[in-house]
Design an enzyme around this catalytic site. Structure first.
Site, PDB file in Angstrom:
ATOM      1  N   VAL A 166       0.836  -1.199   0.000  1.00 27.88           N
ATOM      2  CA  VAL A 166       0.000   0.000   0.000  1.00 27.88           C
ATOM      3  C   VAL A 166       0.870   1.249   0.000  1.00 27.88           C
ATOM      4  CG1 VAL A 166      -1.898   1.196   1.121  1.00 27.88           C
ATOM      5  CG2 VAL A 166      -1.652  -1.267   1.404  1.00 27.88           C
ATOM      6  N   CYS A 167       0.633   2.138  -0.964  1.00 29.41           N
ATOM      7  CA  CYS A 167       1.406   3.378  -1.032  1.00 29.41           C
ATOM      8  C   CYS A 167       1.240   4.203   0.231  1.00 29.41           C
ATOM      9  CB  CYS A 167       0.961   4.187  -2.251  1.00 29.41           C
ATOM     10  SG  CYS A 167       1.687   5.836  -2.344  1.00 29.41           S
ATOM     11  N   PHE A 168      -0.002   4.291   0.767  1.00 32.23           N
ATOM     12  CA  PHE A 168      -0.257   5.210   1.873  1.00 32.23           C
ATOM     13  C   PHE A 168       0.006   4.605   3.244  1.00 32.23           C
ATOM     14  CE2 PHE A 168      -1.794   7.982  -1.280  1.00 32.23           C
ATOM     15  CZ  PHE A 168      -1.823   9.238  -0.714  1.00 32.23           C
ATOM     16  N   LYS A 182       0.641  10.562   6.511  1.00 26.68           N
ATOM     17  CA  LYS A 182       0.885  10.738   5.081  1.00 26.68           C
ATOM     18  C   LYS A 182      -0.337  11.326   4.386  1.00 26.68           C
ATOM     19  CE  LYS A 182       2.673   8.305   1.035  1.00 26.68           C
ATOM     20  NZ  LYS A 182       3.437   7.131   0.568  1.00 26.68           N
TER      21      LYS A 182
END
Length: 289
Positions: A166-168, A182
């Site tokens: 997951v990017c976040f 973030k």
């Protein structure tokens, strides 16, 4: 280079209509191709996604995705040309910056250009009135006497974040946080002598909607603690146009650029059609890893 030292430059500003994932990625690459040949100026683009779409980083395994859950939710799927991790593009503003590698705002290493471009994002979010904005370096500096790698890899976006799909989940170098959570995720690639950096700013909604779409089943409680939306950070509702206006002002001020509204050229539109059909909408590209 401090922002005050940038010479004034004129860039093109695009505000695109919402599009599906394959089209959005084709547009970004088409612009990069034309910027690299000098046929169009450096470009700042704001866009949205319709339908909602899960995007994978260039080298992220398709096995990270729960395809059955994705289909049941009615979401699209695309693979980005840049690195990084999975992002669910819904209720957000996406930006892209495309400029020649010799442009002083993106010249040098990937992390350094992240730092420079993050100034535009930070100024824009400050225009909205968000407090506690930061963009810090998270990977170690090179040892004394050694310069940062001057020949970066072809794509980036995975520094400093472990192996989460997951990017976040975790911020990377110079990605934006608000009160330690973030708020913006970005990724970058360099090809044909031009830089493409794009990233997302969640506007509102449940940021953990991505969790059931991934086979790793990320912990939504942990994600809530580490990521936020603009509405949460600001404490009031915000529209896509509000954020686009603020970011336009932030990039112009922080990077000393004159943004001239424009449209895609005919040759760019032809590249979009070709890249969508031959690359981003194909199973071969989507399932390449």
């Amino acid at each position: 280079m401090p922002v005050s030292n940038y010479p004034l430059a004129t860039w093109r500003l695009l505000r695109s209509d919402p599009a599906d994932g394959a089209t959005n990625m084709a547009v970004d690459e088409a612009i990069q191709r034309m910027v690299a040949t000098g046929q169009v100026p450096p470009t700042l683009r704001f866009y949205a996604w319709e339908p909602a779409c899960l995007s994978l980083g260039r080298a992220q395994p398709l096995a990270d995705v729960n395809l059955e859950a994705l289909r049941a939710a009615g979401y699209d799927l695309v693979r980005r040309p840049t690195g990084g991790r999975g992002i669910l593009h819904v209720d957000e503003l996406t930006y892209s910056v495309v400029a020649p590698q010799v442009e002083p705002r993106v010249a040098g290493g990937i992390v350094e250009s992240y730092r420079r471009l993050s100034a535009g994002l930070m100024h824009g979010l400050e225009h909205l009135g968000i407090k506690g904005i930061a963009a810090d370096r998270r990977t170690p500096l090179p040892p004394a006497g050694r310069a940062e790698e001057s020949k970066p890899p072809p794509f980036a976006g995975e520094a400093g974040g472990g192996k989460s799909p997951v990017c976040f989940q975790v911020p990377s170098d110079y990605e934006i946080t608000a009160m330690g959570r973030k708020l913006a995720g970005s990724a970058q690639m360099r090809a044909r002598s031009a830089v493409l950096q794009h990233g997302v700013l969640p506007l509102y909604g449940d940021i953990t909607r991505i969790c059931p779409l991934l086979t790793a089943c990320p912990d939504p409680v942990r994600m809530h603690a580490r990521a936020t939306t603009i509405e949460q950070a600001l404490g009031q509702p915000v529209t896509w146009d509000d954020v686009a206006d603020a970011l336009e002002a932030g990039f112009a001020e922080a990077l000393n650029i004159n943004l001239e509204p424009g449209t895609l050229t005919g040759e760019e539109r032809a590249w979009v059609t070709r890249l969508r059909a031959e690359k981003y909408a194909t199973e071969e590209w989507t399932r390449r890893v």
